[in-house]
Design a protein around this motif. Structure first.
Motif, PDB file in Angstrom:
ATOM      1  N   ASP A  59       0.829  -1.213   0.000  1.00 52.68           N
ATOM      2  CA  ASP A  59       0.000   0.000   0.000  1.00 52.68           C
ATOM      3  C   ASP A  59       0.859   1.258   0.000  1.00 52.68           C
ATOM      4  N   ASN A  60       1.909   1.267   0.823  1.00 49.19           N
ATOM      5  CA  ASN A  60       2.796   2.435   0.877  1.00 49.19           C
ATOM      6  C   ASN A  60       3.499   2.653  -0.461  1.00 49.19           C
ATOM      7  N   ARG A  61       3.930   1.553  -1.096  1.00 51.64           N
ATOM      8  CA  ARG A  61       4.605   1.666  -2.387  1.00 51.64           C
ATOM      9  C   ARG A  61       3.644   2.225  -3.442  1.00 51.64           C
ATOM     10  N   ALA A  66       1.615   6.737  -6.732  1.00 57.18           N
ATOM     11  CA  ALA A  66       0.489   7.575  -7.161  1.00 57.18           C
ATOM     12  C   ALA A  66       0.799   9.057  -6.963  1.00 57.18           C
ATOM     13  N   LYS A  67       1.557   9.376  -5.928  1.00 58.23           N
ATOM     14  CA  LYS A  67       1.920  10.769  -5.641  1.00 58.23           C
ATOM     15  C   LYS A  67       3.170  11.191  -6.398  1.00 58.23           C
ATOM     16  N   GLY A  68       3.757  10.254  -7.135  1.00 60.59           N
ATOM     17  CA  GLY A  68       4.952  10.587  -7.910  1.00 60.59           C
ATOM     18  C   GLY A  68       6.226  10.539  -7.091  1.00 60.59           C
TER      19      GLY A  68
END
Length: 94
Positions: A59-61, A66-68
């Motif tokens: 999930d963190n990855r 997603a946030k770049g």
């Protein structure tokens, strides 16, 4: 039939020993069964913990992607300790 007194004593002693062994065996089996249940519960708990850790990592990855950004997973803390000892136990400072 008639038995010698020593034979009767031996039979009584062997019966007593067999009863004690049976009782200990039953106690051991009960403890083994209880331990097995505890071990299964612990295994399930640890398996859930590991699954949660792996899910959090993914999930963190994904969130970082997603946030770049980048996600660097935590690494185990390692300490390198070197003990220098001189020849025949004499300190190298001497």
């Amino acid at each position: 039939t008639l038995y010698n007194e020593s034979v009767l004593k031996k039979q009584a002693t062997q019966a007593k020993i067999a009863a004690i062994a049976l009782e200990e065996s039953q106690k051991y089996q009960a403890k083994k069964k209880a331990d097995k249940k505890i071990f299964a519960e612990n295994a399930a708990k640890y398996e859930a913990e590991y699954a949660a850790t792996a899910k959090a990592l993914v999930d963190n990855r994904r969130e970082a992607k997603a946030k770049g950004g980048f996600y660097v997973p935590p690494e185990p803390k390692v300490a390198l300790v070197i003990r220098i000892r001189g020849i025949i136990g004499v300190s190298p400072k001497a």
